[in-house]
Design an enzyme around this catalytic site. Structure first.
Site, mmCIF file in Angstrom:
data_model
loop_
_atom_site.group_PDB
_atom_site.id
_atom_site.type_symbol
_atom_site.label_atom_id
_atom_site.label_comp_id
_atom_site.label_asym_id
_atom_site.label_seq_id
_atom_site.Cartn_x
_atom_site.Cartn_y
_atom_site.Cartn_z
ATOM 1 C CG MET A 1 -2.003 -1.074 1.110
ATOM 2 S SD MET A 1 -2.875 -1.115 -0.447
ATOM 3 C CE MET A 1 -3.892 0.353 -0.289
ATOM 4 C CB VAL B 1 3.397 0.531 9.268
ATOM 5 C CG1 VAL B 1 4.236 1.730 8.880
ATOM 6 C CG2 VAL B 1 2.472 0.876 10.425
ATOM 7 C CE LYS C 1 -2.398 0.028 10.737
ATOM 8 N NZ LYS C 1 -1.610 0.307 9.565
ATOM 9 C CB SER D 1 -8.058 -2.726 6.104
ATOM 10 O OG SER D 1 -7.408 -2.435 4.901
ATOM 11 C CG HIS E 1 -9.606 1.928 3.660
ATOM 12 N ND1 HIS E 1 -10.691 1.188 3.251
ATOM 13 C CD2 HIS E 1 -8.600 1.042 3.798
ATOM 14 C CE1 HIS E 1 -10.358 -0.101 3.177
ATOM 15 N NE2 HIS E 1 -9.078 -0.204 3.517
ATOM 16 C CD GLU F 1 -14.268 2.444 2.584
ATOM 17 O OE1 GLU F 1 -13.327 1.875 3.155
ATOM 18 O OE2 GLU F 1 -15.418 1.980 2.567
ATOM 19 C CG ASN G 1 -12.561 -4.041 3.433
ATOM 20 O OD1 ASN G 1 -12.665 -4.439 2.266
ATOM 21 N ND2 ASN G 1 -11.447 -3.539 3.925
HETATM 22 P P1 NAD Z 1 2.824 -4.608 3.793
HETATM 23 O O1 NAD Z 1 3.214 -5.652 4.757
HETATM 24 O O2 NAD Z 1 2.903 -4.857 2.342
HETATM 25 O O3 NAD Z 1 3.696 -3.273 4.069
HETATM 26 C C1 NAD Z 1 3.848 -2.777 5.375
HETATM 27 C C2 NAD Z 1 5.152 -2.015 5.373
HETATM 28 O O4 NAD Z 1 5.283 -1.297 6.591
HETATM 29 C C3 NAD Z 1 6.367 -2.932 5.268
HETATM 30 O O5 NAD Z 1 7.148 -2.541 4.155
HETATM 31 C C4 NAD Z 1 7.131 -2.673 6.578
HETATM 32 O O6 NAD Z 1 8.529 -2.717 6.412
HETATM 33 C C5 NAD Z 1 6.652 -1.279 6.915
HETATM 34 N N1 NAD Z 1 6.780 -0.970 8.347
HETATM 35 C C6 NAD Z 1 6.452 -1.756 9.379
HETATM 36 N N2 NAD Z 1 6.709 -1.093 10.538
HETATM 37 C C7 NAD Z 1 7.212 0.114 10.197
HETATM 38 C C8 NAD Z 1 7.653 1.254 10.926
HETATM 39 N N3 NAD Z 1 7.672 1.244 12.250
HETATM 40 N N4 NAD Z 1 8.096 2.325 10.260
HETATM 41 C C9 NAD Z 1 8.086 2.336 8.921
HETATM 42 N N5 NAD Z 1 7.684 1.286 8.162
HETATM 43 C C10 NAD Z 1 7.244 0.203 8.810
HETATM 44 O O7 NAD Z 1 1.334 -4.174 4.193
HETATM 45 P P2 NAD Z 1 0.244 -3.486 3.242
HETATM 46 O O8 NAD Z 1 -0.564 -4.497 2.520
HETATM 47 O O9 NAD Z 1 0.909 -2.429 2.456
HETATM 48 O O10 NAD Z 1 -0.730 -2.829 4.344
HETATM 49 C C11 NAD Z 1 -0.332 -1.685 5.020
HETATM 50 C C12 NAD Z 1 -1.557 -1.071 5.650
HETATM 51 O O11 NAD Z 1 -2.505 -0.793 4.629
HETATM 52 C C13 NAD Z 1 -2.280 -1.974 6.639
HETATM 53 O O12 NAD Z 1 -2.807 -1.186 7.677
HETATM 54 C C14 NAD Z 1 -3.417 -2.554 5.806
HETATM 55 O O13 NAD Z 1 -4.548 -2.893 6.610
HETATM 56 C C15 NAD Z 1 -3.767 -1.383 4.933
HETATM 57 N N6 NAD Z 1 -4.437 -1.740 3.709
HETATM 58 C C16 NAD Z 1 -4.051 -2.825 2.982
HETATM 59 C C17 NAD Z 1 -4.699 -3.109 1.785
HETATM 60 C C18 NAD Z 1 -4.253 -4.276 0.939
HETATM 61 O O14 NAD Z 1 -5.011 -4.676 0.040
HETATM 62 N N7 NAD Z 1 -3.073 -4.808 1.168
HETATM 63 C C19 NAD Z 1 -5.740 -2.288 1.346
HETATM 64 C C20 NAD Z 1 -6.086 -1.183 2.101
HETATM 65 C C21 NAD Z 1 -5.430 -0.908 3.281
#
Ligand code: NAD
Ligand code: T1G
Length: 647
Positions: free
Chosen positions: A300, A376, A383, A405, A426, A438, A476
């Site tokens: 994301m 993250v 978070k 999410s 979102h 969103e 969702n």
């Molecule tokens: P992901 O695991 O692909 O990426 C998360 C990233 O955060 C990783 O690269 C990690 O290294 C980094 N990270 C972790 N802790 C950190 C910190 N302290 N400082 C900086 N970076 C840090 O996850 P994602 O799929 O990208 O999801 C991220 C967020 O987006 C989540 O909250 C998820 O619910 C939300 N989200 C995901 C989707 C989806 O379809 N994947 C859709 C909408 C929202």
């Protein structure tokens, strides 16, 4: 000021249309044009006419707000014919967009000149109709059958330079359009006039061409009726006399105008235009949006950073360590490389996108960013720690947003300094492609922060929908109900493949089970397990049974379906039947139409609950969420419109 005014520039009369906001062809404008022809034909001092528009654009089409009402005279085809039949030649001077009826009026003129950067088009199929005032009949006579088929069946406008190359406009100019058009008209009087469009011959490309186009348009239309009907109009225009083809087009237009698909597409048209500027924002001050930070360069974070760069904002990408940062920047580079591969970006544009990204593991790099979006891991502790860092390093007035999410934004922001600047944004994956955003304010989110969230959506070209706080917000939450209802059908003996086929037949790109196999069953499984671990009562789902049996979807070679190695085609799975056997009891057989009605009905029922709880502000917002976030077929209007229209 009347919607049509007339001035003289020597022997050239200038007819100016002024009907804000987009010079739509309401009844008064049609009447004004009708009368102007008579006035100017009767004036012996006038030898030519320039038709130009005030405001942001040339005539942008019929007034879509009139579509639900009976047509009122003068009807547009008659106005266009009247302009074409005028004694004095008319020159359409186009800026902005000459669309639909606007371009048809221009086709009635003897000449068309356009400002560089203007566009012309016939987008009617996007509203579930066909051009209703000679667009399918005059265009082939002006630009040839192939160009007309493309313009009419895709609904895509073309820029002035391409339009000139196609023969749709006669000249492209820069600077003062009015002066240029008057000079063009004067010069045109010094030479024999071209035939009016309706009298120009048109070559028939032949049966093979029409057969190929029929196949191509049907494939692209995916259930939408208008594109094929538009093709039939162009074919008629090429193979029949003008008057007969015009009558055929008008009958087709009137037939489609009252259709379910046209009603649905009009509903979406207006919902999309209302969404970026909801009235309840009032005149809240907007905060600065010149620079942005993204925390997390994963799926994301990289997508969000790409979307920000596409909108021209410099981005600081923060990751937890150097290795993760390198991965994050590589994710971003991959997105832009993909854009180059698909021809969406030049290599120079991709390089410029990346040049606007600076990566760091030090939050101090965010000291002057206007907005930071956190993306993250979906874990409250991670978070909250991120936002504690942001509070320490960011400006007090920087907007701080979470992309969570399922977590409660209030829990993420608890204890945060200046909580008025915090908001949920979102995005949907891939965040640089999906239009839905969103926007989730907490009770403490300040009005200017909320308004700035919508301003960000406008800057990113997203469709913003405000959501209240509940599990899954709007999209969702409906997805969870949709999946549960689909599993309930399987529990009563409906075949998994039948459910997916029903939803594909309804217009979805894929059904609920094949979609889960593509995205992975484990994402929702982990979310349910997390809720159970937090003490929530979460009933076991069929998806749980499959994940526990090691079936997480395509990534594990099988989920709801089996997949042959290297093949993404879903195959019915004996193993799935075995795993689910104990929980399936034969129920009433349902045909695919009944399956689709049932599942769309469940979506709408959840939408009603979401409205009743104030989580969504309007049914059309819910429709936009489903269309732009979850692939609900646009020409069905969304679950709320579809269900309401079915009564
Ligand atoms: P992901 O695991 O692909 O990426 C998360 C990233 O955060 C990783 O690269 C990690 O290294 C980094 N990270 C972790 N802790 C950190 C910190 N302290 N400082 C900086 N970076 C840090 O996850 P994602 O799929 O990208 O999801 C991220 C967020 O987006 C989540 O909250 C998820 O619910 C939300 N989200 C995901 C989707 C989806 O379809 N994947 C859709 C909408 C929202
Ligand atoms: N009718 C009525 N209102 C319209 C309108 C239209 N055709 N087009 C736009 N609006 C309103 C819109 O709702 C918004 O209103 C405001 O104008 C600004 O719109 C006979 C039958 C022209 C490219 O499909 O593509 O002609 O919210 O925010 O971003 O064959 O509007 O401010 O109250 O989109 O600058 C064919 C549709 C009709 C063109 C400008 N024409 N419009 O974009 O502004 S069918 C179209 C657009 C037809 C004939 C057939 C865009 C735009 P409000 P906006 P924009």
């Amino acid at each position: 000021m009347s919607v049509v005014s007339i001035e003289r520039e020597g022997e050239v009369a200038v007819v100016t249309v002024d009907n804000p906001p987009v010079n739509a062809l309401g009844q008064a404008l049609r009447q004004g044009l009708w009368d102007a022809v008579a006035t100017l034909d009767a004036d012996p001092d006038v030898r030519a006419v320039v038709l130009i528009c005030a405001g942001r654009t040339f005539i942008a089409g019929a007034d879509v707000r009139e579509f639900g009402k009976p047509p009122v005279e003068p009807h547009l085809p008659d106005v266009v014919n009247r302009i074409e039949g005028a004694v004095k030649p008319w020159v359409a001077a186009i800026h902005g967009s000459a669309l639909g009826g606007g371009f048809e009026v221009a086709l009635g003129c003897r000449f068309r000149v356009a400002l560089d950067g203007a566009s012309v088009g016939l987008p009617e199929v996007g509203l579930g109709i066909v051009p209703g005032a000679s667009g399918t009949v005059r265009t082939p006579r002006v630009a040839g059958a192939a160009a007309a088929v493309d313009l009419v069946t895709t609904g895509k406008p073309v820029k002035a330079a391409k339009a000139q190359a196609m023969g749709l406009v006669d000249a492209v100019m820069t600077g003062d359009l009015r002066a240029g058009a008057v000079a063009f008209a004067r010069a045109a009087l010094g030479a024999p006039l071209p035939l009016p469009a309706s009298e120009r011959p048109v070559a028939d490309p032949g049966a093979d061409f029409w057969a190929e186009q029929q196949t191509a348009v049907a494939k692209r239309a995916k259930g939408e009726a208008a594109p094929l009907r538009a093709l039939a109009c162009v074919q008629k225009a090429v193979q029949a006399p003008f008057a007969e083809a015009l009558a055929f087009e008008r009958a087709t237009f009137l037939d489609l105008r009252g259709s379910d698909q046209a009603a649905a597409l009009r509903h979406v048209f207006f919902a999309e235009r209302a969404a970026p500027r909801p009235a309840h924002l009032g005149d809240a001050k907007l905060l600065a949006l010149r620079t942005a930070g993204v925390i997390g360069g994963g799926t994301m974070g990289a997508g969000i950073a790409a979307a920000l760069r596409d909108a021209g904002l410099p981005v600081v990408l923060i990751e937890r360590d150097a290795e993760a940062l390198a991965r994050g920047l590589a994710n971003l580079q991959a997105i832009f490389d993909g854009g180059v591969k698909r021809g969406k970006l030049t290599p120079e544009q991709a390089a410029a996108r990346m040049a606007g990204v600076s990566g760091s593991t030090d939050y101090a790099a965010l000291a002057d960013t206007d907005l930071v979006i956190e993306a993250v891991f979906e874990e409250i502790g991670v978070k909250r720690a991120v936002f504690a860092e942001l509070a320490r390093h960011c400006r007090a007035d920087a907007v701080l947003a979470t992309n969570t999410s399922y977590l409660d934004p209030r829990a993420i922001a608890e204890g945060l300094a200046n909580p008025g600047r915090f908001i949920g944004l979102h995005f949907f994956s891939p965040a640089n492609v999906m239009k839905l955003l969103e926007i989730v304010p907490t009770p403490e989110t300040a009005p200017e922060t909320l308004a700035t969230g919508f301003a960000l959506a406008r800057a990113l070209g997203k469709i913003p929908v405000q959501a209240g706080i509940c599990e899954g917000f709007i999209g969702n939450r409906i997805l969870k109900r949709y999946r549960a209802a689909a599993e309930a059908l399987v529990r009563q003996g409906v075949a998994i493949a039948e459910v997916d086929a029903a939803m594909r037949g309804f217009g979805f790109a894929m059904g609920p089970f094949e979609a889960q196999d593509l995205g992975g069953l484990d994402i929702a499984f982990l979310q349910r397990e997390g809720a159970r671990a937090a003490g929530q009562e979460v009933p076991e789902t069929l998806g749980d049974l499959l994940v526990r049996a090691g079936r997480k979807g395509q990534k594990t070679g099988g989920g709801w379906y089996d997949y042959a190695p290297g093949d993404r085609k879903p195959q019915a799975s004996a193993r799935v039947a075995e795993v689910l056997a104990a929980v399936i009891t034969a129920g009433p057989a349902l045909d695919r139409a009944a399956i689709a009605e049932r599942l769309v009905g469940e979506m709408a029922a959840e939408g009603e609950a979401i409205l009743a709880e104030g989580i969504a502000l309007s049914p059309s917002d819910i429709d936009l969420v489903e269309i732009h976030g979850y692939g609900f077929p646009r020409w069905r209007g969304g679950p709320m419109h579809y269900t309401a229209r079915k009564g």
